[in-house]
Every structure is written in structure tokens, then in C-alpha cells.
Design a protein around this motif. Structure first.
Motif, PDB file in Angstrom:
ATOM      1  N   CYS A  11     -16.467  -0.196 -24.865  1.00 31.95           N
ATOM      2  CA  CYS A  11     -16.535  -1.651 -25.057  1.00 31.95           C
ATOM      3  C   CYS A  11     -17.882  -2.014 -25.660  1.00 31.95           C
ATOM      4  O   CYS A  11     -18.693  -1.139 -25.979  1.00 31.95           O
ATOM      5  N   LEU A  13     -20.534  -3.056 -24.421  1.00 32.49           N
ATOM      6  CA  LEU A  13     -21.745  -2.788 -23.644  1.00 32.49           C
ATOM      7  C   LEU A  13     -22.485  -1.542 -24.121  1.00 32.49           C
ATOM      8  O   LEU A  13     -23.698  -1.428 -23.956  1.00 32.49           O
ATOM      9  N   PRO A 145     -16.012 -10.408 -16.647  1.00 28.05           N
ATOM     10  CA  PRO A 145     -16.527  -9.073 -16.938  1.00 28.05           C
ATOM     11  C   PRO A 145     -16.172  -8.020 -15.900  1.00 28.05           C
ATOM     12  O   PRO A 145     -16.189  -6.828 -16.209  1.00 28.05           O
ATOM     13  N   SER A 148     -13.075  -7.049 -17.881  1.00 27.61           N
ATOM     14  CA  SER A 148     -13.201  -6.797 -19.321  1.00 27.61           C
ATOM     15  C   SER A 148     -14.349  -5.845 -19.653  1.00 27.61           C
ATOM     16  O   SER A 148     -14.262  -5.054 -20.593  1.00 27.61           O
ATOM     17  N   HIS A 149     -15.436  -5.912 -18.894  1.00 28.15           N
ATOM     18  CA  HIS A 149     -16.620  -5.062 -19.093  1.00 28.15           C
ATOM     19  C   HIS A 149     -17.105  -4.632 -17.706  1.00 28.15           C
ATOM     20  O   HIS A 149     -18.087  -5.187 -17.186  1.00 28.15           O
ATOM     21  N   HIS A 152     -20.790  -4.572 -16.508  1.00 27.65           N
ATOM     22  CA  HIS A 152     -21.645  -5.670 -16.962  1.00 27.65           C
ATOM     23  C   HIS A 152     -22.496  -6.224 -15.820  1.00 27.65           C
ATOM     24  O   HIS A 152     -23.712  -6.383 -15.949  1.00 27.65           O
ATOM     25  N   GLY A 279     -15.740  -7.527 -27.111  1.00 21.39           N
ATOM     26  CA  GLY A 279     -14.874  -6.503 -26.534  1.00 21.39           C
ATOM     27  C   GLY A 279     -15.009  -5.153 -27.211  1.00 21.39           C
ATOM     28  O   GLY A 279     -15.447  -4.179 -26.605  1.00 21.39           O
ATOM     29  N   TYR A 281     -16.343  -2.003 -29.387  1.00 18.09           N
ATOM     30  CA  TYR A 281     -17.704  -1.487 -29.272  1.00 18.09           C
ATOM     31  C   TYR A 281     -18.602  -1.829 -30.453  1.00 18.09           C
ATOM     32  O   TYR A 281     -19.825  -1.897 -30.321  1.00 18.09           O
TER      33      TYR A 281
END
Length: 414
Positions: A11, A13, A145, A148-149, A152, A279, A281
Motif C-alpha cells: 500500500c 505506506l 486505516p 485500509s492501511h 498506519h 491506497g 503503493y
């Protein structure tokens, strides 16, 4: 012996503390990554195959056929790029320039307006590392998040101890969630969860700006002035605040200006920043690379030395209007992600895919070219959701080409 760390491309991050174990030349175990990262780094369950018109083909023949389609097309489009390395994106821009093609990416219908406002210095931003070290007020607006992440909150925003936030989330940070439903992230935020109706984000943005200006804030839904002022005061008192903007907020706004106005007002009375919850990368990398080349982040058409830009250049409008007769899809699956009424138009044009995975789009494509999986099978650079460029190296060896090399080979045939 020091541990060797890798970057996860699961993703936006781009977590850089990943450890892996290999078995028979493939990733067998992944440490520190979330479930999304593990799924990405263990490669696709169904790798793409090199095919022309559904029949097995050599890589060389597929590249030649892809170049032929692009050269002969009257109006081609290049789309995708969010799961491609930065060099692949630059090569794709060059392909578009040489073929007089349209160029668009997934930011066209998600975080694009927010990234564009940041690149044009309309909105103040910061890095995730600054959030970790300094942030005392974190707002998750239209974002979850936790799902989704997944890293995070734990790696950057709420839970970790930072240089100026040594006591971490228990005493040094306030987490606020604004959303239409009680998400997992909202549950973590506890009584700092502000639930609003769908499409009410602009109204709340304006009400908060009014509250920060000393006016009585009003909204048409069930949130009284007292509760809005309570939220406005928490934002006003921030020493270092950040709003993490999710798609829930982006999709609710017809234009970005209400968000820009609130950020301006916050920075008159406080110290606030914004980070888009990207979202894919390297979606932000595509925005940066195209902006550097053209001054736009998406939705462009190259014609000689001229660049055309506008909503009519978005992949959705191009397919809806049947403007294009060929498409090069890179690291994306629009037949699964676009509305069916739009996606079906891809069946009537010549489609080329460059992708590590066997997707619905690659199965329907005239030419399917398999690429190495960035992050596990090939290295490169990408731009993290906060705008920081991250370099990553391959974890394993592969005989598949990286997306950047495939595009370079296609350019050689144009």
C-alpha cells in the motif's frame, strides 16, 4: 549479522522494516508486514501469462505486437501506473508522448484533487515521520486505516512514541475520527468519534471554519453548535495537527475548495497539515512524475509538443464516449474496478496489459505481458503517501522483466 530489511509495496505506506525468509527462491515467511503486505509480497496466486489473442506467445512477439497496436491506433490511452515503479511511470509517459496518447491513472477518480492541491502549495502537508515525532492531534476523516492501511496507526500516527511524544497515545496524542459509520478506527478513537450523514462532509468543513472564525456553526443534521465548537477547539489547540484524508471525504466533495478553506483557517489559529490516504503503493509517484513533465497530475493527452488537459481526458469519459481505440493498462485491473457500463467498452478495443497477476483485464486483453512483482521480484523507487521518495530492492530473483524494462522495450519498437 545485522538483519536485512526490505520495503513492502502492499500500500501507500511503503513500510521499510520488512524481514523475509526464502524457500526455493520464493518468499515463504514475512515478518512485520500486515496481511495486505504479506499477500502482496508472496506474489500473485495466479501469475500473468504471456499471450496474444488468448494464445501463448513469446515475450518478444508480445512486445512487438503491443508496439504495433499503439503505433497503428488513432487514439490510444495509457492507464494504471499506481502499482508501477517510478521509472516505469516515466517510461509510460514517454510512450504516451511518442504515440500521441491519452494518459490517466487511478487518482483521476480518487485522491487526485488532494495531491494536486498539495503539489500546487494550496494545502500544507508533512511527512509521516514528522507525524510520528510531533503530532498531538490526528484526524482520520472519511478514512479507516485500521483496515485500509493496517500499520498506519501503529507505525506512524497514533500508537508510537515519537521524539516529542514520548508518552505515546495514552497521554500525548488525541485521535479523532469523522465518518459516516463506526469503523474499527472510530472505535479506537472512542468518544472522539463524530458520526455524520453521507454527503455531509462539506457542511461540516464549512461549520468548523465558521467555528474557528468565532461564528456560530450550524449544520442541517443532528450535530449541535456545542459539539461542533468542541471539535473546533480540539483542532485549534493542536501543537502539531494532521488530517488524514480518506476516500470517504474525497468522494463527498464536488470540489476541493471547502477543504482548502478549512486548512487555511486552521493554520491561522493553529498548526495543521494534511496527508492523503493513498491506497496503491505508487499512485502518488505517478502524480509527481506527470506533474513534473506537464504541470498536471492526470487526465492529459499528448499531441506533438502540446498537452491537452481536462475531465474529457479521464479514462472513464474516454471509454464512455468511445473516444479511444486502444489501451495500454499497466498494473491495474479496470475491468474489475470500473463500473460495468464503462468497463465493458474495453471489450471493443485492443487492450494490452503489463501486470504481474492474471486479472480479469489481462484475460480479456489482446496482448498480455507478465511483469515482475515490484518489491519482491524487482527493485525501483516509489513515492510514499506523504510525498517521500522511497527506494526498494528485490527480495528474490526472477526471469520476468520489470515493468520499466518492458516499457523500454516497447519504446524501442515504436
Amino acid at each position: 549479522m545485522e538483519n536485512e530489511y526490505y520495503v513492502c509495496t502492499g500500500c501507500g505506506l511503503l513500510c521499510d522494516d520488512i524481514e523475509v525468509e526464502l524457500e526455493d527462491g520464493k518468499v515463504s515467511k514475512v515478518n512485520n508486514a500486515c496481511l495486505k503486505g504479506v499477500a502482496r509480497l508472496k506474489e500473485c496466486n495466479r501469475p500473468a501469462e504471456c499471450r496474444i489473442d488468448g494464445a501463448p506467445a513469446s515475450l518478444e512477439d508480445a512486445i512487438i505486437e503491443a508496439a504495433r497496436i499503439l503505433k497503428e491506433a488513432d487514439s490510444p490511452v495509457l492507464f494504471g501506473m499506481g502499482n508501477s515503479t517510478s521509472q516505469a511511470q516515466k517510461n509510460a509517459i514517454e510512450v504516451a508522448k511518442r504515440t500521441g496518447a491519452y494518459f490517466d491513472d487511478t487518482s483521476s477518480f480518487c485522491q487526485g484533487p488532494v495531491v494536486e492541491a498539495i503539489l500546487e502549495n494550496k494545502i500544507r502537508t508533512c511527512t509521516l515521520d514528522e507525524v510520528k515525532d510531533k503530532a498531538d492531534v490526528i484526524v482520520y476523516w472519511g478514512a479507516d486505516p485500521s483496515n485500509s492501511h493496517p500499520r498506519h496507526l501503529s507505525k506512524y500516527t497514533y500508537f508510537p512514541r515519537g521524539k516529542e511524544r514520548q508518552r505515546g497515545w495514552e497521554e500525548d496524542r488525541t485521535a479523532i475520527c469523522i465518518d459516516v459509520r463506526k469503523s474499527d478506527t472510530a472505535t479506537i478513537c472512542g468518544d472522539k468519534f463524530y458520526q455524520i450523514p453521507p454527503q455531509a462532509d462539506e457542511e461540516l468543513l464549512n461549520a468548523l471554519a465558521n467555528g474557528l472564525s468565532g461564528k456560530v456553526p450550524k449544520v442541517s443534521f443532528g450535530m449541535g453548535p456545542k459539539k461542533i465548537l468542541e471539535l473546533a477547539n480540539m483542532l485549534k489547540k493542536a501543537e502539531f495537527g494532521v488530517i488524514c484524508v480518506g476516500l470517504g471525504l474525497v468522494y463527498s466533495l464536488e470540489e476541493i475548495e471547502p477543504l482548502v478553506r478549512l486548512m487555511d483557517k486552521l493554520n491561522e489559529v493553529s498548526n495543521f497539515h494534511l496527508i492523503p490516504m493513498v491506497g496503491q503503493y505508487n499512485m502518488r509517484g505517478s502524480n509527481h512524475n506527470l506533474h513534473e513533465e506537464t504541470g498536471y497530475i492526470n487526465r492529459v493527452k499528448f499531441t506533438g509538443n502540446d498537452v491537452e488537459h481536462g475531465a474529457h481526458c479521464s479514462v472513464v469519459e474516454l471509454l464512455r464516449a468511445r473516444t479511444v481505440d486502444a489501451a495500454l493498462i499497466i498494473g491495474s485491473d479496470p475491468m474489475s474496478s470500473l463500473p460495468g457500463s464503462i468497463a465493458k467498452e474495453l471489450l471493443d478495443i485492443s487492450v494490452i496489459t503489463i501486470d504481474p497477476c492474471n486479472t480479469l483485464t489481462s484475460r480479456k486483453a489482446k496482448v498480455s505481458i507478465p511483469a515482475a512483482t515490484a518489491g519482491s521480484e524487482c527493485g525501483g523507487t516509489a513515492v510514499r503517501m506523504d510525498g517521500v521518495e522511497v527506494e526498494f530492492k528485490a527480495m528474490t530473483e526472477t526471469d520476468r522483466m520489470c515493468d520499466a524494462e518492458i516499457l523500454e522495450r516497447i519504446m524501442g519498437e515504436l
